[in-house]
Write a protein that holds these residues in place. Sequence first.
Motif, PDB file in Angstrom:
ATOM      1  N   THR A 238       2.875  25.930   8.853  1.00  0.00           N
ATOM      2  CA  THR A 238       3.278  27.225   9.404  1.00  0.00           C
ATOM      3  C   THR A 238       4.791  27.286   9.570  1.00  0.00           C
ATOM      4  OG1 THR A 238       1.162  27.441  10.537  1.00  0.00           O
ATOM      5  CG2 THR A 238       2.956  28.822  11.324  1.00  0.00           C
ATOM      6  N   LYS A 239       5.383  26.212  10.079  1.00  0.00           N
ATOM      7  CA  LYS A 239       6.829  26.179  10.273  1.00  0.00           C
ATOM      8  C   LYS A 239       7.555  26.329   8.938  1.00  0.00           C
ATOM      9  CE  LYS A 239       8.591  22.282  11.546  1.00  0.00           C
ATOM     10  NZ  LYS A 239       9.019  21.092  12.300  1.00  0.00           N
ATOM     11  N   ARG A 240       7.101  25.631   7.909  1.00  0.00           N
ATOM     12  CA  ARG A 240       7.738  25.707   6.586  1.00  0.00           C
ATOM     13  C   ARG A 240       7.601  27.094   5.977  1.00  0.00           C
ATOM     14  NH1 ARG A 240       5.940  20.193   3.459  1.00  0.00           N
ATOM     15  NH2 ARG A 240       6.731  18.733   5.009  1.00  0.00           N
ATOM     16  N   ILE A 241       6.429  27.669   6.063  1.00  0.00           N
ATOM     17  CA  ILE A 241       6.189  28.978   5.447  1.00  0.00           C
ATOM     18  C   ILE A 241       6.941  30.075   6.184  1.00  0.00           C
ATOM     19  CG2 ILE A 241       4.416  30.728   5.018  1.00  0.00           C
ATOM     20  CD1 ILE A 241       2.476  28.323   4.543  1.00  0.00           C
ATOM     21  N   LEU A 242       6.840  30.098   7.509  1.00  0.00           N
ATOM     22  CA  LEU A 242       7.448  31.182   8.282  1.00  0.00           C
ATOM     23  C   LEU A 242       8.968  31.116   8.299  1.00  0.00           C
ATOM     24  CD1 LEU A 242       5.000  31.521  11.286  1.00  0.00           C
ATOM     25  CD2 LEU A 242       5.116  32.885   9.210  1.00  0.00           C
ATOM     26  N   SER A 243       9.550  29.932   8.145  1.00  0.00           N
ATOM     27  CA  SER A 243      11.009  29.816   8.192  1.00  0.00           C
ATOM     28  C   SER A 243      11.664  30.473   6.983  1.00  0.00           C
ATOM     29  CB  SER A 243      11.422  28.345   8.278  1.00  0.00           C
ATOM     30  OG  SER A 243      11.099  27.665   7.070  1.00  0.00           O
ATOM     31  N   GLN A 244      10.908  30.725   5.930  1.00  0.00           N
ATOM     32  CA  GLN A 244      11.462  31.306   4.710  1.00  0.00           C
ATOM     33  C   GLN A 244      11.154  32.803   4.584  1.00  0.00           C
ATOM     34  OE1 GLN A 244       9.972  28.943   1.475  1.00  0.00           O
ATOM     35  NE2 GLN A 244      10.491  27.037   2.503  1.00  0.00           N
ATOM     36  N   GLN A 245      10.620  33.413   5.620  1.00  0.00           N
ATOM     37  CA  GLN A 245      10.196  34.809   5.543  1.00  0.00           C
ATOM     38  C   GLN A 245      11.092  35.718   6.380  1.00  0.00           C
ATOM     39  OE1 GLN A 245       7.694  35.564   3.437  1.00  0.00           O
ATOM     40  NE2 GLN A 245       7.653  33.371   3.019  1.00  0.00           N
ATOM     41  N   ASP A 246      11.353  36.917   5.836  1.00  0.00           N
ATOM     42  CA  ASP A 246      12.054  37.944   6.603  1.00  0.00           C
ATOM     43  C   ASP A 246      11.078  38.712   7.483  1.00  0.00           C
ATOM     44  OD1 ASP A 246      14.483  37.319   5.415  1.00  0.00           O
ATOM     45  OD2 ASP A 246      14.195  38.763   3.801  1.00  0.00           O
ATOM     46  N   ARG A 247       9.856  38.888   6.982  1.00  0.00           N
ATOM     47  CA  ARG A 247       8.810  39.597   7.700  1.00  0.00           C
ATOM     48  C   ARG A 247       7.519  38.801   7.617  1.00  0.00           C
ATOM     49  NH1 ARG A 247       8.777  45.486   5.158  1.00  0.00           N
ATOM     50  NH2 ARG A 247      10.911  45.413   4.499  1.00  0.00           N
ATOM     51  N   VAL A 248       6.666  39.031   8.591  1.00  0.00           N
ATOM     52  CA  VAL A 248       5.369  38.365   8.618  1.00  0.00           C
ATOM     53  C   VAL A 248       4.304  39.412   8.920  1.00  0.00           C
ATOM     54  CG1 VAL A 248       3.964  36.631   9.784  1.00  0.00           C
ATOM     55  CG2 VAL A 248       6.390  36.207   9.418  1.00  0.00           C
ATOM     56  N   ILE A 249       3.203  39.356   8.199  1.00  0.00           N
ATOM     57  CA  ILE A 249       2.069  40.239   8.461  1.00  0.00           C
ATOM     58  C   ILE A 249       0.976  39.409   9.123  1.00  0.00           C
ATOM     59  CG2 ILE A 249       0.246  41.644   7.435  1.00  0.00           C
ATOM     60  CD1 ILE A 249       2.243  42.304   5.190  1.00  0.00           C
ATOM     61  N   LEU A 250       0.535  39.869  10.277  1.00  0.00           N
ATOM     62  CA  LEU A 250      -0.545  39.196  10.993  1.00  0.00           C
ATOM     63  C   LEU A 250      -1.839  39.965  10.762  1.00  0.00           C
ATOM     64  CD1 LEU A 250       1.232  38.481  14.388  1.00  0.00           C
ATOM     65  CD2 LEU A 250       0.969  36.951  12.435  1.00  0.00           C
ATOM     66  N   ASP A 251      -2.880  39.268  10.381  1.00  0.00           N
ATOM     67  CA  ASP A 251      -4.184  39.869  10.138  1.00  0.00           C
ATOM     68  C   ASP A 251      -5.097  39.522  11.310  1.00  0.00           C
ATOM     69  OD1 ASP A 251      -6.417  41.031   8.974  1.00  0.00           O
ATOM     70  OD2 ASP A 251      -6.889  39.245   7.797  1.00  0.00           O
ATOM     71  N   PHE A 252      -5.462  40.525  12.097  1.00  0.00           N
ATOM     72  CA  PHE A 252      -6.345  40.331  13.241  1.00  0.00           C
ATOM     73  C   PHE A 252      -7.780  40.603  12.815  1.00  0.00           C
ATOM     74  CE2 PHE A 252      -2.319  40.951  15.205  1.00  0.00           C
ATOM     75  CZ  PHE A 252      -2.377  40.263  16.395  1.00  0.00           C
ATOM     76  N   ASP A 253      -8.684  39.752  13.248  1.00  0.00           N
ATOM     77  CA  ASP A 253     -10.095  39.927  12.941  1.00  0.00           C
ATOM     78  C   ASP A 253     -10.895  39.438  14.141  1.00  0.00           C
ATOM     79  OD1 ASP A 253     -12.358  40.588  11.565  1.00  0.00           O
ATOM     80  OD2 ASP A 253     -12.167  39.026  10.055  1.00  0.00           O
ATOM     81  N   SER A 254     -12.154  39.782  14.192  1.00  0.00           N
ATOM     82  CA  SER A 254     -12.992  39.318  15.287  1.00  0.00           C
ATOM     83  C   SER A 254     -14.382  38.985  14.774  1.00  0.00           C
ATOM     84  CB  SER A 254     -13.080  40.382  16.381  1.00  0.00           C
ATOM     85  OG  SER A 254     -13.756  41.522  15.878  1.00  0.00           O
ATOM     86  N   LEU A 255     -15.083  38.210  15.538  1.00  0.00           N
ATOM     87  CA  LEU A 255     -16.460  37.835  15.230  1.00  0.00           C
ATOM     88  C   LEU A 255     -17.303  38.039  16.476  1.00  0.00           C
ATOM     89  CD1 LEU A 255     -15.927  34.486  13.320  1.00  0.00           C
ATOM     90  CD2 LEU A 255     -16.584  36.660  12.334  1.00  0.00           C
ATOM     91  N   MET A 256     -18.582  38.237  16.290  1.00  0.00           N
ATOM     92  CA  MET A 256     -19.494  38.391  17.419  1.00  0.00           C
ATOM     93  C   MET A 256     -20.467  37.219  17.406  1.00  0.00           C
ATOM     94  SD  MET A 256     -20.394  40.197  20.024  1.00  0.00           S
ATOM     95  CE  MET A 256     -19.494  41.692  19.737  1.00  0.00           C
ATOM     96  N   TYR A 257     -20.489  36.468  18.498  1.00  0.00           N
ATOM     97  CA  TYR A 257     -21.414  35.359  18.653  1.00  0.00           C
ATOM     98  C   TYR A 257     -22.380  35.678  19.779  1.00  0.00           C
ATOM     99  CZ  TYR A 257     -18.062  32.577  15.978  1.00  0.00           C
ATOM    100  OH  TYR A 257     -17.226  32.101  15.009  1.00  0.00           O
ATOM    101  N   THR A 258     -23.649  35.824  19.469  1.00  0.00           N
ATOM    102  CA  THR A 258     -24.663  36.065  20.492  1.00  0.00           C
ATOM    103  C   THR A 258     -24.900  34.767  21.248  1.00  0.00           C
ATOM    104  OG1 THR A 258     -25.693  37.739  19.111  1.00  0.00           O
ATOM    105  CG2 THR A 258     -27.008  36.854  20.920  1.00  0.00           C
ATOM    106  N   ILE A 259     -24.990  34.862  22.574  1.00  0.00           N
ATOM    107  CA  ILE A 259     -25.146  33.697  23.440  1.00  0.00           C
ATOM    108  C   ILE A 259     -26.528  33.737  24.083  1.00  0.00           C
ATOM    109  CG2 ILE A 259     -24.237  32.541  25.498  1.00  0.00           C
ATOM    110  CD1 ILE A 259     -22.364  32.575  23.023  1.00  0.00           C
TER     111      ILE A 259
END
Length: 70
Positions: free
Chosen positions: A21-42
């Motif tokens: 992560t440190k290597r990849i992000l240090s070379q970027q001007d912008r970063v896109i974050l992908d948010f997702d969710s899961l449902m786990y029945t308990i």
Amino acid sequence: MNLFEKQEDIEVLVDTNKELTKRILSQQDRVILDFDSLMYTIYGNQEGAEVGFNAVHLGKKSFHPLYVSV
């Protein structure tokens, strides 16, 4: 089935993820974050589980964690 046999296995994965992560992000001007969710029945009374929207098991307690990837 446990994916990792020992605590050291998890620590190596965490260290590797941090380094990549440190290597990849240090070379970027912008970063896109992908948010997702899961449902786990308990089943039972696990800490943190709440009744909420669960399209498959209506009215059951579940966890609804959010995940973020770069």
